[in-house]
Motif scaffolding. Structure first.
Motif, short mmCIF file in Angstrom:
data_model
loop_
_atom_site.label_atom_id
_atom_site.label_comp_id
_atom_site.label_asym_id
_atom_site.label_seq_id
_atom_site.Cartn_x
_atom_site.Cartn_y
_atom_site.Cartn_z
N ILE A 1 24.20 -29.49 -34.46
CA ILE A 1 24.43 -30.70 -35.27
C ILE A 1 24.31 -30.35 -36.76
N ILE A 2 23.29 -29.58 -37.05
CA ILE A 2 23.05 -29.22 -38.46
C ILE A 2 24.14 -28.25 -38.95
N ALA A 3 24.61 -27.37 -38.06
CA ALA A 3 25.68 -26.44 -38.44
C ALA A 3 26.96 -27.21 -38.78
N LEU A 4 27.24 -28.25 -38.01
CA LEU A 4 28.39 -29.09 -38.33
C LEU A 4 28.23 -29.70 -39.74
N LEU B 1 19.05 -21.78 -35.85
CA LEU B 1 19.60 -22.68 -36.88
C LEU B 1 20.18 -21.86 -38.04
N ILE B 2 19.44 -20.85 -38.48
CA ILE B 2 19.91 -20.03 -39.61
C ILE B 2 21.23 -19.35 -39.24
N VAL B 3 21.28 -18.71 -38.07
CA VAL B 3 22.49 -17.96 -37.74
C VAL B 3 23.69 -18.91 -37.59
N THR B 4 23.46 -20.05 -37.01
CA THR B 4 24.59 -20.96 -36.76
C THR B 4 25.08 -21.62 -38.05
N CYS B 5 24.17 -21.88 -38.96
CA CYS B 5 24.57 -22.55 -40.20
C CYS B 5 25.19 -21.58 -41.20
N THR B 6 24.94 -20.29 -41.06
CA THR B 6 25.38 -19.36 -42.11
C THR B 6 26.45 -18.36 -41.65
N SER B 7 26.68 -18.26 -40.33
CA SER B 7 27.54 -17.17 -39.85
C SER B 7 29.02 -17.53 -39.85
N VAL B 8 29.85 -16.54 -40.10
CA VAL B 8 31.30 -16.75 -40.00
C VAL B 8 31.72 -17.00 -38.54
N ARG C 1 32.63 -24.03 -38.51
CA ARG C 1 34.07 -23.99 -38.78
C ARG C 1 34.69 -25.39 -38.62
N ALA C 2 34.32 -26.05 -37.54
CA ALA C 2 34.83 -27.42 -37.33
C ALA C 2 34.36 -28.32 -38.47
N GLY C 3 33.11 -28.14 -38.88
CA GLY C 3 32.57 -28.93 -39.98
C GLY C 3 33.37 -28.72 -41.26
N ARG C 4 33.73 -27.47 -41.54
CA ARG C 4 34.50 -27.20 -42.78
C ARG C 4 35.83 -27.96 -42.75
N LEU C 5 36.47 -27.97 -41.58
CA LEU C 5 37.75 -28.69 -41.48
C LEU C 5 37.55 -30.19 -41.73
N ILE C 6 36.47 -30.72 -41.17
CA ILE C 6 36.19 -32.16 -41.38
C ILE C 6 35.92 -32.41 -42.87
N GLY C 7 35.16 -31.51 -43.47
CA GLY C 7 34.84 -31.65 -44.90
C GLY C 7 36.08 -31.58 -45.77
N GLN C 8 37.10 -30.88 -45.27
CA GLN C 8 38.36 -30.79 -46.03
C GLN C 8 39.29 -31.97 -45.75
N MET D 1 40.08 -33.27 -42.44
CA MET D 1 40.67 -33.40 -41.10
C MET D 1 39.83 -34.38 -40.27
N SER D 2 40.46 -35.08 -39.33
CA SER D 2 39.68 -35.99 -38.49
C SER D 2 38.80 -35.15 -37.56
N PRO D 3 37.61 -35.66 -37.20
CA PRO D 3 36.73 -34.90 -36.32
C PRO D 3 37.41 -34.51 -35.00
N GLU D 4 38.17 -35.42 -34.42
CA GLU D 4 38.83 -35.13 -33.13
C GLU D 4 39.78 -33.95 -33.28
N GLU D 5 40.55 -33.93 -34.36
CA GLU D 5 41.52 -32.86 -34.58
C GLU D 5 40.79 -31.53 -34.86
N ALA D 6 39.71 -31.59 -35.62
CA ALA D 6 38.95 -30.37 -35.93
C ALA D 6 38.41 -29.75 -34.65
N VAL D 7 37.87 -30.58 -33.76
CA VAL D 7 37.32 -30.07 -32.50
C VAL D 7 38.45 -29.52 -31.62
N ARG D 8 39.58 -30.20 -31.65
CA ARG D 8 40.72 -29.73 -30.85
C ARG D 8 41.18 -28.35 -31.34
N GLN D 9 41.19 -28.16 -32.64
CA GLN D 9 41.64 -26.88 -33.19
C GLN D 9 40.65 -25.75 -32.95
N VAL D 10 39.36 -26.04 -33.05
CA VAL D 10 38.36 -24.96 -32.98
C VAL D 10 38.00 -24.61 -31.53
#
Ligand SMILES: NC(=O)c1ccc[n+]([C@@H]2O[C@H](COP(=O)([O-])OP(=O)(O)OC[C@H]3O[C@@H](n4cnc5c(N)ncnc54)[C@H](O)[C@@H]3O)[C@@H](O)[C@H]2O)c1
Length: 334
Positions: free
Chosen positions: A191-194, A243-250, A256-263, A265-274
């Motif tokens: 959740i926090i990584a998102l 938490l550290i690895v998930t929030c900071t790792s490529v 990744r899904a969070g970045r798309l949402i932040g840019q 994209m709708s959450p549903e579409e971001a999850v579908r893509q990732v």
């Protein structure tokens, strides 16, 4: 030598298979529900979508026949949380009481709000359930990059067995007896990584991400202890470590899904893509669990609005920043 069967031929299942195989001690089988997935891995020598550029040794058996688990020593679940119960149901006719059963998936069952270890125990009736969790991206485990995780169980002998059989000079496994804490830490950090990904996608600052991680583990620990976990677990590998690895790792699909949402994209579409984004369903489950246990989880609540109720991420940050000023560890100062 142990006969190990892994259920799930995605990134993590295959990385555990390669790691176990590379100890040189075990016979390793990986099961997928999908024959096409097995055929594709065999044809290309790797899983091109889930674990590209990692060769799967020929000696690792791949099958879609679930009866392969019959008589094995260790049965490892490595499927996304939404499929754990159905896969356990398929495994049940062939499972026996001698098998050590391991859950490596991270999530909470959405309908029942049960931990995955509880779901598996319910389905298989095992008293040898071990949770494997900690900062362990598949891409790195498969390549033998030094990794530390925890094997958590109420059954010490079962946890020790997992430690001895799967541990290696690349994969250091610590014992832990707080199953709830280990599992909740692993599930809730997504959740926090998102959130951190959303922050990045919006062009947010490092201070904000550090705040999300630190206040994130705080609210995870609050929910965890309300559910019966030990607070110390959240400062360990399966808590702050994961938490550290998930929030900071490529490698993090949640970030990744969070970045798309932040840019935008709708959450549903971001999850579908990732693809597998465990934090998505987990946010819904965690929010319900928090309400059930009467625990305030401001970050989870705001993400829930963004993911499922058309909430705006910038507004969510504003709400979080304008909460009443409180003590950092308010439970110590009430
Ligand atoms: N990838 C990692 O680095 C990592 C690390 C630790 C834990 N985990 C956890 O392990 C679990 C699996 O993650 P992953 O990364 O291997 O996922 P993945 O997306 O790479 O693979 C998912 C696999 O699940 C199987 N699957 C899909 N639909 C199914 C269905 N309906 N029934 C049965 N099986 C189905 C398929 O074999 C598929 O390859 C998740 O809970 C994840 O949080 C992943």
């Amino acid at each position: 030598m142990a006969d190990i069967v892994i259920l799930g031929s995605g990134g993590f299942g295959l990385s555990l298979a390669v790691s176990a195989y590379n100890t040189g001690n075990h016979s390793v089988t990986v099961w997928s529900k999908f024959q096409q997935e097995i055929d594709d891995i065999r044809a290309h020598g790797e899983h091109r979508q889930k674990l590209p550029n990692v060769k799967i040794p020929e000696d690792i058996r791949l099958t879609s026949d679930i009866s392969c688990i019959k008589g094995c020593d260790m049965l490892i679940f490595s499927v996304p949380s939404g499929f754990v119960r159905s896969v356990a149901g398929l495994a049940k006719p062939y499972a026996d009481d001698n098998m050590v059963v391991v859950n490596s998936g991270k999530g909470i069952e959405e309908e029942s709000l049960k931990l995955l270890s509880e779901v598996i125990t319910e389905e298989l009736g095992t008293d040898k359930l071990v949770v494997l969790s900690g900062p362990s991206h598949a891409e790195e485990v498969a390549r033998g990059i030094p990794t530390t995780i925890a094997a958590a169980s109420y059954n010490k002998n079962a946890a020790k067995y997992v430690q001895e059989q799967l541990g290696s000079h690349n994969l250091r496994i610590y014992l832990n007896d707080d199953v709830k804490g280990c599992e909740l830490g692993g599930a809730l950090k997504n959740i926090i990584a998102l959130c951190c990904g959303i922050c990045d996608g919006m062009g947010g600052g490092d201070n904000t991400k550090a705040a999300l991680m630190t206040r994130g583990i705080h609210e995870i620990a609050k929910l965890g202890t309300a559910a019966g976990a030990k607070i110390v677990t959240f400062s360990g590998l399966t808590g702050i470590g994961d938490l550290i690895v998930t929030c900071t790792s490529v490698h993090s699909r949640n970030a990744r899904a969070g970045r798309l949402i932040g840019q935008g994209m709708s959450p549903e579409e971001a999850v579908r893509q990732v693809g597998t984004v465990e934090g998505y369903a987990c946010c819904n489950a965690a929010y319900k669990l928090a309400q059930k246990l009467g625990v305030e989880m401001p970050i989870t609540e705001q993400l829930n609005k963004v993911l499922f109720h058309g909430g705006n991420a910038q507004e969510a940050i504003t709400v979080l920043m304008n909460r009443p000023m409180i003590y950092e560890h308010e439970e110590l100062h009430l």
